[in-house]
Write a protein that holds these residues in place. Sequence first.
Motif, PDB file in Angstrom:
ATOM      1  N   MET A  51       0.834  -1.195   0.000  1.00 54.30           N
ATOM      2  CA  MET A  51       0.000   0.000   0.000  1.00 54.30           C
ATOM      3  C   MET A  51       0.871   1.249   0.000  1.00 54.30           C
ATOM      4  SD  MET A  51      -3.012  -1.194  -0.149  1.00 54.30           S
ATOM      5  CE  MET A  51      -3.832   0.387  -0.005  1.00 54.30           C
ATOM      6  N   THR A  52       0.340   2.303  -0.586  1.00 51.33           N
ATOM      7  CA  THR A  52       1.029   3.578  -0.667  1.00 51.33           C
ATOM      8  C   THR A  52       0.236   4.623   0.107  1.00 51.33           C
ATOM      9  OG1 THR A  52       1.905   3.039  -2.867  1.00 51.33           O
ATOM     10  CG2 THR A  52       1.876   5.371  -2.234  1.00 51.33           C
ATOM     11  N   ARG A  53       0.945   5.456   0.848  1.00 56.02           N
ATOM     12  CA  ARG A  53       0.310   6.556   1.570  1.00 56.02           C
ATOM     13  C   ARG A  53       0.625   7.845   0.832  1.00 56.02           C
ATOM     14  NH1 ARG A  53      -3.739   6.605   5.441  1.00 56.02           N
ATOM     15  NH2 ARG A  53      -3.629   8.518   6.678  1.00 56.02           N
ATOM     16  N   GLY A 105     -11.430  16.306  -6.262  1.00 53.39           N
ATOM     17  CA  GLY A 105     -10.104  16.902  -6.169  1.00 53.39           C
ATOM     18  C   GLY A 105      -9.064  15.915  -5.672  1.00 53.39           C
ATOM     19  N   ASP A 106      -9.462  15.067  -4.742  1.00 57.37           N
ATOM     20  CA  ASP A 106      -8.543  14.035  -4.248  1.00 57.37           C
ATOM     21  C   ASP A 106      -8.149  13.071  -5.365  1.00 57.37           C
ATOM     22  OD1 ASP A 106      -8.762  15.115  -1.721  1.00 57.37           O
ATOM     23  OD2 ASP A 106     -10.125  13.559  -0.961  1.00 57.37           O
ATOM     24  N   LEU A 107      -9.137  12.662  -6.167  1.00 58.57           N
ATOM     25  CA  LEU A 107      -8.854  11.712  -7.248  1.00 58.57           C
ATOM     26  C   LEU A 107      -7.892  12.320  -8.265  1.00 58.57           C
ATOM     27  CD1 LEU A 107     -12.444  10.254  -7.826  1.00 58.57           C
ATOM     28  CD2 LEU A 107     -10.556   9.206  -6.553  1.00 58.57           C
ATOM     29  N   LEU A 108      -8.109  13.581  -8.610  1.00 64.10           N
ATOM     30  CA  LEU A 108      -7.196  14.250  -9.530  1.00 64.10           C
ATOM     31  C   LEU A 108      -5.801  14.370  -8.914  1.00 64.10           C
ATOM     32  CD1 LEU A 108      -9.478  17.076 -10.948  1.00 64.10           C
ATOM     33  CD2 LEU A 108      -8.477  15.170 -12.243  1.00 64.10           C
ATOM     34  N   LEU A 165       0.910  10.487  -8.843  1.00 65.39           N
ATOM     35  CA  LEU A 165       1.464   9.264  -9.441  1.00 65.39           C
ATOM     36  C   LEU A 165       1.932   9.478 -10.881  1.00 65.39           C
ATOM     37  CD1 LEU A 165      -1.113   6.657  -8.076  1.00 65.39           C
ATOM     38  CD2 LEU A 165       1.207   7.092  -7.246  1.00 65.39           C
ATOM     39  N   GLY A 166       1.829  10.714 -11.371  1.00 68.95           N
ATOM     40  CA  GLY A 166       2.306  11.016 -12.713  1.00 68.95           C
ATOM     41  C   GLY A 166       1.442  10.459 -13.824  1.00 68.95           C
ATOM     42  N   VAL A 167       0.160  10.323 -13.573  1.00 67.14           N
ATOM     43  CA  VAL A 167      -0.769   9.763 -14.564  1.00 67.14           C
ATOM     44  C   VAL A 167      -1.516  10.898 -15.248  1.00 67.14           C
ATOM     45  CG1 VAL A 167      -2.783   8.288 -14.926  1.00 67.14           C
ATOM     46  CG2 VAL A 167      -1.038   7.646 -13.239  1.00 67.14           C
ATOM     47  N   TYR A 224      -2.546  -3.853 -17.234  1.00 62.90           N
ATOM     48  CA  TYR A 224      -2.949  -2.525 -16.781  1.00 62.90           C
ATOM     49  C   TYR A 224      -2.369  -2.244 -15.390  1.00 62.90           C
ATOM     50  CZ  TYR A 224      -6.437  -2.443 -20.531  1.00 62.90           C
ATOM     51  OH  TYR A 224      -7.066  -2.450 -21.752  1.00 62.90           O
ATOM     52  N   ARG A 225      -2.158  -0.983 -15.125  1.00 61.48           N
ATOM     53  CA  ARG A 225      -1.758  -0.513 -13.797  1.00 61.48           C
ATOM     54  C   ARG A 225      -3.012  -0.060 -13.060  1.00 61.48           C
ATOM     55  NH1 ARG A 225       1.517   5.130 -12.648  1.00 61.48           N
ATOM     56  NH2 ARG A 225       2.262   4.679 -10.519  1.00 61.48           N
ATOM     57  N   THR A 226      -3.250  -0.590 -11.886  1.00 56.33           N
ATOM     58  CA  THR A 226      -4.447  -0.242 -11.132  1.00 56.33           C
ATOM     59  C   THR A 226      -4.123   0.711  -9.986  1.00 56.33           C
ATOM     60  OG1 THR A 226      -4.200  -2.268  -9.821  1.00 56.33           O
ATOM     61  CG2 THR A 226      -5.709  -2.344 -11.704  1.00 56.33           C
ATOM     62  N   ILE A 227      -5.018   1.665  -9.790  1.00 56.44           N
ATOM     63  CA  ILE A 227      -4.898   2.655  -8.716  1.00 56.44           C
ATOM     64  C   ILE A 227      -6.222   2.638  -7.969  1.00 56.44           C
ATOM     65  CG2 ILE A 227      -4.515   5.079  -8.159  1.00 56.44           C
ATOM     66  CD1 ILE A 227      -3.182   5.299 -10.994  1.00 56.44           C
ATOM     67  N   ALA A 228      -6.210   2.121  -6.736  1.00 58.38           N
ATOM     68  CA  ALA A 228      -7.442   1.937  -5.969  1.00 58.38           C
ATOM     69  C   ALA A 228      -7.302   2.614  -4.605  1.00 58.38           C
ATOM     70  CB  ALA A 228      -7.745   0.453  -5.800  1.00 58.38           C
ATOM     71  N   PRO A 229      -7.777   3.855  -4.478  1.00 61.20           N
ATOM     72  CA  PRO A 229      -7.667   4.552  -3.195  1.00 61.20           C
ATOM     73  C   PRO A 229      -8.799   4.209  -2.242  1.00 61.20           C
ATOM     74  CG  PRO A 229      -8.623   6.015  -4.839  1.00 61.20           C
ATOM     75  CD  PRO A 229      -8.334   4.708  -5.537  1.00 61.20           C
ATOM     76  N   ASP A 230      -8.520   4.336  -0.951  1.00 59.80           N
ATOM     77  CA  ASP A 230      -9.579   4.479   0.042  1.00 59.80           C
ATOM     78  C   ASP A 230      -9.964   5.960   0.022  1.00 59.80           C
ATOM     79  OD1 ASP A 230      -9.362   1.837   0.835  1.00 59.80           O
ATOM     80  OD2 ASP A 230      -8.139   2.277   2.598  1.00 59.80           O
TER      81      ASP A 230
END
Length: 275
Positions: free
Chosen positions: A1-3, A76-79, A85-87, A47-53
């Motif tokens: 997990m990433t913080r 705004g958080d999602l953006l 992450l440079g996406v 694919y690279r997956t990005i799944a935030p809480d």
Amino acid sequence: MTRLDVNGIGLNVQVEGEGPAVLLVHGYPDSHTCWRYQVAALNAAGYRTIAPDLRGYGDSDKPAGLEAYEPRLFVGDLLAVLDTLGVERAHVVGHDWGSALAQFLAVFAPERVASLTCLSVGHPAALAAAGWRQREKSWYMLLFQFAGVAERWLSQNDFRNAREMLEGHPDAEEVVARMRDPEALTAGLAIYRTGVPPESLVAPPSEPPALRTPTLGVWSSRDRFLTEESMTGTAAHVSGSWRYERVDGAGHWLQLEASDRVNELLLTHLARHPV
């Protein structure tokens, strides 16, 4: 997990795999773990997956006060997650409230969204136009407005009412365990109190912007909270390409209950609209 520290709060984000990015946005009362079957399938397909809480959920921060849970702040958080992450551009997939947030993201930052997948929840205008049967299914949204009352209702008798609402959820006990934290219980309800306040029931009809992004809508036949019309009606509010798919035999949490079918639909949709 990433913080990740974004917009003054800490978000717990699962980042896996390599390749074009897929942003997975959960709804109430879930966390990133509800996407585990999609993460595995997407990673295997390149694919690279990005799944935030989301803020207020899972292991992410739970700031105090309703003002911290306005829908625009979630977007705004999602953006900010994508930026950190440079996406530059991603496929965006949302379920439940996550579907609504994914649509807001596609409307306000269409250049960041290669494709959109809406699970369970369609366009807000389609939901509003779905009629009395949908209003009956949405009864709990009004209950959730009552601070303290809703928390007590959900938690009384060892969360009996919460368990009844979660009937069919494969992770119901895990969700209830998170709800035992009073801070988490209230934070999870906040998006209902900011996103669908009681005034919205009597306000003049609004026309949210149309979706210009290629969009896939998926509804499941045993969904206890949403009618099929609330999803199929989305077609009138998509100016880009639109595709609707029905998953028979699954309940509201279709990405967990019918993961193979959802994965098949998702991979086909993403392949048709490459980043």
